[in-house]
Design a protein around this motif. Structure first.
Motif, PDB file in Angstrom:
ATOM      1  N   VAL A   1       0.856  -1.196   0.000  1.00 55.14           N
ATOM      2  CA  VAL A   1       0.000   0.000   0.000  1.00 55.14           C
ATOM      3  C   VAL A   1       0.893   1.247   0.000  1.00 55.14           C
ATOM      4  O   VAL A   1       1.821   1.363   0.798  1.00 55.14           O
ATOM      5  CB  VAL A   1      -0.915   0.030   1.232  1.00 55.14           C
ATOM      6  N   GLN A   2       0.605   2.137  -0.909  1.00 57.70           N
ATOM      7  CA  GLN A   2       1.295   3.432  -0.938  1.00 57.70           C
ATOM      8  C   GLN A   2       0.276   4.520  -0.677  1.00 57.70           C
ATOM      9  O   GLN A   2      -0.843   4.476  -1.185  1.00 57.70           O
ATOM     10  CB  GLN A   2       1.968   3.649  -2.288  1.00 57.70           C
ATOM     11  N   LEU A   3       0.673   5.499   0.120  1.00 64.98           N
ATOM     12  CA  LEU A   3      -0.225   6.577   0.509  1.00 64.98           C
ATOM     13  C   LEU A   3       0.289   7.903  -0.011  1.00 64.98           C
ATOM     14  O   LEU A   3       1.492   8.183   0.073  1.00 64.98           O
ATOM     15  CB  LEU A   3      -0.343   6.643   2.035  1.00 64.98           C
ATOM     16  N   GLN A   4      -0.606   8.707  -0.515  1.00 65.48           N
ATOM     17  CA  GLN A   4      -0.261  10.030  -1.033  1.00 65.48           C
ATOM     18  C   GLN A   4      -1.117  11.065  -0.330  1.00 65.48           C
ATOM     19  O   GLN A   4      -2.334  11.113  -0.538  1.00 65.48           O
ATOM     20  CB  GLN A   4      -0.496  10.079  -2.540  1.00 65.48           C
ATOM     21  N   ALA A   5      -0.480  11.877   0.501  1.00 68.84           N
ATOM     22  CA  ALA A   5      -1.203  12.932   1.208  1.00 68.84           C
ATOM     23  C   ALA A   5      -1.112  14.243   0.426  1.00 68.84           C
ATOM     24  O   ALA A   5      -0.078  14.534  -0.184  1.00 68.84           O
ATOM     25  CB  ALA A   5      -0.630  13.116   2.603  1.00 68.84           C
ATOM     26  N   SER A   6      -2.180  15.012   0.464  1.00 66.01           N
ATOM     27  CA  SER A   6      -2.202  16.296  -0.232  1.00 66.01           C
ATOM     28  C   SER A   6      -3.190  17.230   0.459  1.00 66.01           C
ATOM     29  O   SER A   6      -3.941  16.816   1.336  1.00 66.01           O
ATOM     30  CB  SER A   6      -2.600  16.095  -1.696  1.00 66.01           C
ATOM     31  N   GLY A   7      -3.178  18.492   0.018  1.00 60.47           N
ATOM     32  CA  GLY A   7      -4.138  19.453   0.521  1.00 60.47           C
ATOM     33  C   GLY A   7      -3.593  20.467   1.500  1.00 60.47           C
ATOM     34  O   GLY A   7      -4.302  21.374   1.917  1.00 60.47           O
ATOM     35  N   GLY A   8      -2.342  20.326   1.884  1.00 61.48           N
ATOM     36  CA  GLY A   8      -1.754  21.283   2.801  1.00 61.48           C
ATOM     37  C   GLY A   8      -1.530  22.622   2.127  1.00 61.48           C
ATOM     38  O   GLY A   8      -1.667  22.761   0.918  1.00 61.48           O
ATOM     39  N   GLY A   9      -1.186  23.615   2.929  1.00 59.59           N
ATOM     40  CA  GLY A   9      -0.926  24.939   2.387  1.00 59.59           C
ATOM     41  C   GLY A   9      -0.902  25.981   3.482  1.00 59.59           C
ATOM     42  O   GLY A   9      -0.848  25.655   4.676  1.00 59.59           O
ATOM     43  N   LEU A  10      -0.944  27.223   3.044  1.00 61.84           N
ATOM     44  CA  LEU A  10      -0.925  28.356   3.982  1.00 61.84           C
ATOM     45  C   LEU A  10      -2.342  28.887   4.153  1.00 61.84           C
ATOM     46  O   LEU A  10      -3.036  29.138   3.155  1.00 61.84           O
ATOM     47  CB  LEU A  10      -0.013  29.452   3.434  1.00 61.84           C
ATOM     48  N   VAL A  11      -2.754  29.041   5.392  1.00 61.58           N
ATOM     49  CA  VAL A  11      -4.103  29.535   5.670  1.00 61.58           C
ATOM     50  C   VAL A  11      -4.040  30.462   6.878  1.00 61.58           C
ATOM     51  O   VAL A  11      -3.170  30.308   7.739  1.00 61.58           O
ATOM     52  CB  VAL A  11      -5.068  28.354   5.917  1.00 61.58           C
ATOM     53  N   ARG A  12      -4.942  31.411   6.941  1.00 58.78           N
ATOM     54  CA  ARG A  12      -5.002  32.324   8.078  1.00 58.78           C
ATOM     55  C   ARG A  12      -5.724  31.669   9.241  1.00 58.78           C
ATOM     56  O   ARG A  12      -6.573  30.786   9.060  1.00 58.78           O
ATOM     57  CB  ARG A  12      -5.711  33.614   7.689  1.00 58.78           C
ATOM     58  N   ALA A  13      -5.412  32.111  10.421  1.00 67.32           N
ATOM     59  CA  ALA A  13      -6.095  31.623  11.609  1.00 67.32           C
ATOM     60  C   ALA A  13      -7.603  31.789  11.447  1.00 67.32           C
ATOM     61  O   ALA A  13      -8.070  32.824  10.951  1.00 67.32           O
ATOM     62  CB  ALA A  13      -5.608  32.372  12.842  1.00 67.32           C
ATOM     63  N   GLY A  14      -8.332  30.764  11.836  1.00 69.24           N
ATOM     64  CA  GLY A  14      -9.779  30.767  11.683  1.00 69.24           C
ATOM     65  C   GLY A  14     -10.257  30.138  10.400  1.00 69.24           C
ATOM     66  O   GLY A  14     -11.450  29.870  10.232  1.00 69.24           O
ATOM     67  N   GLY A  15      -9.334  29.894   9.490  1.00 70.13           N
ATOM     68  CA  GLY A  15      -9.680  29.315   8.201  1.00 70.13           C
ATOM     69  C   GLY A  15      -9.796  27.799   8.255  1.00 70.13           C
ATOM     70  O   GLY A  15      -9.686  27.181   9.321  1.00 70.13           O
ATOM     71  N   SER A  16     -10.017  27.212   7.079  1.00 68.27           N
ATOM     72  CA  SER A  16     -10.226  25.764   6.967  1.00 68.27           C
ATOM     73  C   SER A  16      -9.352  25.184   5.866  1.00 68.27           C
ATOM     74  O   SER A  16      -8.993  25.878   4.908  1.00 68.27           O
ATOM     75  CB  SER A  16     -11.692  25.459   6.643  1.00 68.27           C
ATOM     76  N   LEU A  17      -9.042  23.916   6.021  1.00 76.11           N
ATOM     77  CA  LEU A  17      -8.360  23.150   4.985  1.00 76.11           C
ATOM     78  C   LEU A  17      -8.902  21.741   5.012  1.00 76.11           C
ATOM     79  O   LEU A  17      -9.340  21.248   6.068  1.00 76.11           O
ATOM     80  CB  LEU A  17      -6.848  23.096   5.230  1.00 76.11           C
ATOM     81  N   ARG A  18      -8.839  21.081   3.875  1.00 75.38           N
ATOM     82  CA  ARG A  18      -9.225  19.684   3.799  1.00 75.38           C
ATOM     83  C   ARG A  18      -8.054  18.888   3.243  1.00 75.38           C
ATOM     84  O   ARG A  18      -7.646  19.122   2.097  1.00 75.38           O
ATOM     85  CB  ARG A  18     -10.434  19.508   2.902  1.00 75.38           C
ATOM     86  N   LEU A  19      -7.531  17.997   4.028  1.00 73.03           N
ATOM     87  CA  LEU A  19      -6.438  17.147   3.594  1.00 73.03           C
ATOM     88  C   LEU A  19      -6.998  15.856   3.012  1.00 73.03           C
ATOM     89  O   LEU A  19      -8.031  15.356   3.460  1.00 73.03           O
ATOM     90  CB  LEU A  19      -5.520  16.818   4.762  1.00 73.03           C
ATOM     91  N   SER A  20      -6.286  15.328   2.020  1.00 76.74           N
ATOM     92  CA  SER A  20      -6.672  14.072   1.401  1.00 76.74           C
ATOM     93  C   SER A  20      -5.528  13.070   1.492  1.00 76.74           C
ATOM     94  O   SER A  20      -4.359  13.454   1.467  1.00 76.74           O
ATOM     95  CB  SER A  20      -7.016  14.296  -0.074  1.00 76.74           C
ATOM     96  N   CYS A  21      -5.899  11.814   1.579  1.00 82.62           N
ATOM     97  CA  CYS A  21      -4.907  10.738   1.584  1.00 82.62           C
ATOM     98  C   CYS A  21      -5.448   9.636   0.686  1.00 82.62           C
ATOM     99  O   CYS A  21      -6.474   9.026   0.987  1.00 82.62           O
ATOM    100  CB  CYS A  21      -4.687  10.212   2.987  1.00 82.62           C
TER     101      CYS A  21
END
Length: 126
Positions: A1-21
């Protein structure tokens, strides 16, 4: 099994992000998927876990109510929705998979996971 994580980045406090694997290779109903993070100079910290074959999801107290783990079995992917982000959430985020079934009380233990993604950096500015 190989895993690929993505979705990171720069965001301001209070903001949202969605990471994928996303996984390539064989997965089974007995696997457990998890998200961890590691901030500079700190230990790797467990955030959340979910059973591939059903049975619920689990979140660390430190992120409960702000972060939510979910899965899409058709896409062989697991996600981490992160809301109300804080500067202290800045870290490299990793996904991991355990091929064996364990009781949920030990999902926080790094040693039970067999495969790890490469990590994706999340930076939260104040």
């Amino acid at each position: 099994v190989q895993l690929q994580a993505s979705g990171g980045g720069l965001v301001r406090a209070g903001g949202s992000l969605r990471l994928s694997c996303a996984a390539s290779g064989r997965t089974s109903a007995s696997t457990v998927w998890a998200w961890f993070r590691q901030a500079p100079g700190k230990e790797r910290e467990w955030l959340a876990a979910i059973r591939w074959g059903g049975g619920g999801s689990y979140h660390a107290g430190a992120v409960k109510g702000r972060f939510t783990i979910s899965k899409d079995t058709a896409k062989k992917s697991v996600y981490l929705q992160m809301n109300s982000l804080k500067p202290e959430d800045t870290a490299v985020y990793y996904c991991a998979v355990s091929e064996r079934t364990y009781i949920s009380s030990i999902y926080y233990q790094r040693g039970i996971y067999d495969y790890w993604g490469q990590g994706t950096l999340v930076t939260v500015s104040s």
